[in-house]
Motif scaffolding. Structure first.
Motif, mmCIF file in Angstrom:
data_model
loop_
_atom_site.group_PDB
_atom_site.id
_atom_site.type_symbol
_atom_site.label_atom_id
_atom_site.label_comp_id
_atom_site.label_asym_id
_atom_site.label_seq_id
_atom_site.Cartn_x
_atom_site.Cartn_y
_atom_site.Cartn_z
ATOM 1 N N GLU A 1 28.572 31.996 30.146
ATOM 2 C CA GLU A 1 28.579 32.950 31.160
ATOM 3 C C GLU A 1 30.090 33.635 31.200
ATOM 4 N N PHE A 2 30.125 34.764 31.529
ATOM 5 C CA PHE A 2 31.241 35.520 31.849
ATOM 6 C C PHE A 2 31.316 36.229 33.128
ATOM 7 N N ASP A 3 32.629 36.301 33.612
ATOM 8 C CA ASP A 3 32.695 36.919 34.849
ATOM 9 C C ASP A 3 33.034 38.533 34.753
ATOM 10 N N TRP A 4 32.675 39.146 33.725
ATOM 11 C CA TRP A 4 33.105 40.600 33.408
ATOM 12 C C TRP A 4 32.459 41.374 34.476
ATOM 13 N N TYR B 1 37.449 43.421 38.031
ATOM 14 C CA TYR B 1 38.440 44.602 37.754
ATOM 15 C C TYR B 1 39.337 44.711 39.161
ATOM 16 N N VAL B 2 38.878 44.566 40.508
ATOM 17 C CA VAL B 2 39.805 44.503 41.524
ATOM 18 C C VAL B 2 40.784 43.451 41.479
ATOM 19 N N GLY C 1 23.684 41.628 33.434
ATOM 20 C CA GLY C 1 22.566 42.032 34.938
ATOM 21 C C GLY C 1 22.973 43.176 35.394
ATOM 22 N N ALA C 2 24.085 43.563 35.715
ATOM 23 C CA ALA C 2 24.329 45.063 36.279
ATOM 24 C C ALA C 2 25.821 45.009 36.619
ATOM 25 N N VAL C 3 26.444 46.452 36.426
ATOM 26 C CA VAL C 3 27.707 46.434 36.632
ATOM 27 C C VAL C 3 27.987 47.782 37.757
ATOM 28 N N GLY C 4 28.978 47.756 38.657
ATOM 29 C CA GLY C 4 29.175 49.000 39.597
ATOM 30 C C GLY C 4 29.092 48.287 41.107
ATOM 31 N N TRP C 5 30.251 48.656 41.755
ATOM 32 C CA TRP C 5 30.319 48.160 42.998
ATOM 33 C C TRP C 5 31.284 49.182 43.638
ATOM 34 N N GLN C 6 30.883 49.224 45.206
ATOM 35 C CA GLN C 6 31.747 50.368 46.090
ATOM 36 C C GLN C 6 33.258 49.917 45.905
#
Length: 357
Positions: free
Chosen positions: A43-46, A51-52, A75-80
């Motif tokens: 498992e990788f925390d990318w 990024y933050v 799974g998914a990427v993208g965040w506010q």
């Protein structure tokens, strides 16, 4: 029973990605136990969270770190607060291009027990038998890095984006589409816009037609993207395999997923067909910050993506058993809220694992 093992890179990513990857991994373990397949998960925390805190979606040696894995489950990427351009160009696109994942495969199916938005239409029979695949060119086309912005903030500000279409790039994705159609119902629809986009789309049409000549048993039809979008809504059962450029395939596949009932059940595979590099499998629903952490995420998109991974690795029977178990749950009324049910992520996963066991 001879056992075979695989090493899988897990990238849960952001939001509901962390909620749908564990169910997919659990399903893989369960079906693997039945078929003599073992999985080792790294498992990788990318993610945008990385990024933050660290200024990059993944480490500089990220590509090399997972190059030797058999497949990638994302799974998914993208965040506010993190621009989508950063999450896409900092993780997904580098992986797709470094590992030559030039085919993006997106199957579309209306399951029994899942209500399509078209079901309420006067002629609800048009959703009967909806089962088609979108083959999207995944590494060039409209999503190029060529271009830029000039005179920022001035009245004369301008932005230039150059699409790049190559003969090898079009040929190989078209070959994949025709090969796929030959094993299905023998029909390919090519998405174009050659009446308005004067250089790239006529070139696309020409190369796809040349590839079609080598596949006389498969029928080719070209459709302008605007008309094609309408027909996917009006006549979704009429399609078998749709081949499209990067941008057109991206838009059409989300539209088609909505026709099938919910983007929450839609899977995808970023394929390196030659298997020289790991392929990457991911649901297409995104990180969905509005429902993250509330046990509302539909895990089917990730689970179906895991089934696609199994098929890509050569285990079609095991992959089919996963989809059969999902179908059985839908028919029995066990569904998540996005498709008209009441089950949470955890409950749906528990019920699915019972069926598989």
């Amino acid at each position: 029973m001879t056992r075979v093992g695989y090493r899988i890179a897990l990238i849960p990513g952001d939001g509901i990605g962390a909620e749908v990857v564990p169910p997919a991994a659990a399903v893989l373990q369960a079906i693997g136990h039945r078929h003599g397949i073992t999985f080792d998960f790294d498992e990788f925390d990318w993610s945008c969270q990385r990024y933050v805190h660290e200024g990059a979606m993944m480490p500089t040696d990220g590509i090399d770190t997972i190059r030797g894995h058999d497949a990638i489950l994302l799974g998914a990427v993208g965040w506010q607060g993190v621009p989508d351009s950063i999450s896409l160009w900092g993780l997904l696109i580098p992986l797709r291009r470094a590992f030559h994942q030039y085919v993006n495969l997106r199957p579309i199916m209306v399951f029994d027990g899942v209500r399509s938005p078209l079901t309420a239409a006067k002629d609800a029979t048009r959703v009967d038998g909806v089962d088609f695949v979108i083959v999207r060119e995944n590494v060039e086309g409209e999503y190029s890095e060529i271009g830029g912005r000039m005179n920022r903030g001035l009245a004369s500000e301008q932005a230039i984006q150059t699409a790049v279409f190559t003969r090898p790039g079009i040929s190989r994705v078209a070959e994949y589409a025709f090969g796929l159609a030959a094993g299905r119902r023998g029909r390919v629809t090519s998405a174009t816009k050659s009446n308005g986009i004067v250089h790239t789309m006529p070139f696309w049409d020409e190369v796809v037609s040349e590839v079609a000549e080598d596949h006389p048993g498969v029928a080719l039809r070209s459709e302008h993207i605007d008309a094609l979008a309408a027909k996917i809504v009006l006549e979704p059962a009429a399609f078998d395999v749709i081949v499209a450029s990067n941008l057109f395939g991206d838009v059409l596949s989300d539209l088609a997923a909505a026709v099938a009932g919910s983007i929450g059940i839609a899977p995808s595979g970023n394929l390196n067909p030659e298997r020289e590099f790991p392929s990457m499998f991911e649901p297409v629903h995104g990180s969905a910050p509005d429902i993250a952490g509330r046990d509302l995420a539909n895990p089917v998109g990730a689970i179906w993506s895991a089934a696609m991974m199994l098929e890509h690795l050569g285990h079609r029977e095991a992959a089919t058993e996963i989809l059969d178990a999902v179908r059985a749950l839908f028919v029995d009324g066990i569904r998540t809220r996005d498709i008209g049910g009441s089950a949470g992520t955890a409950e749906f996963t528990r019920e699915l694992l019972k069926r598989i066991d």
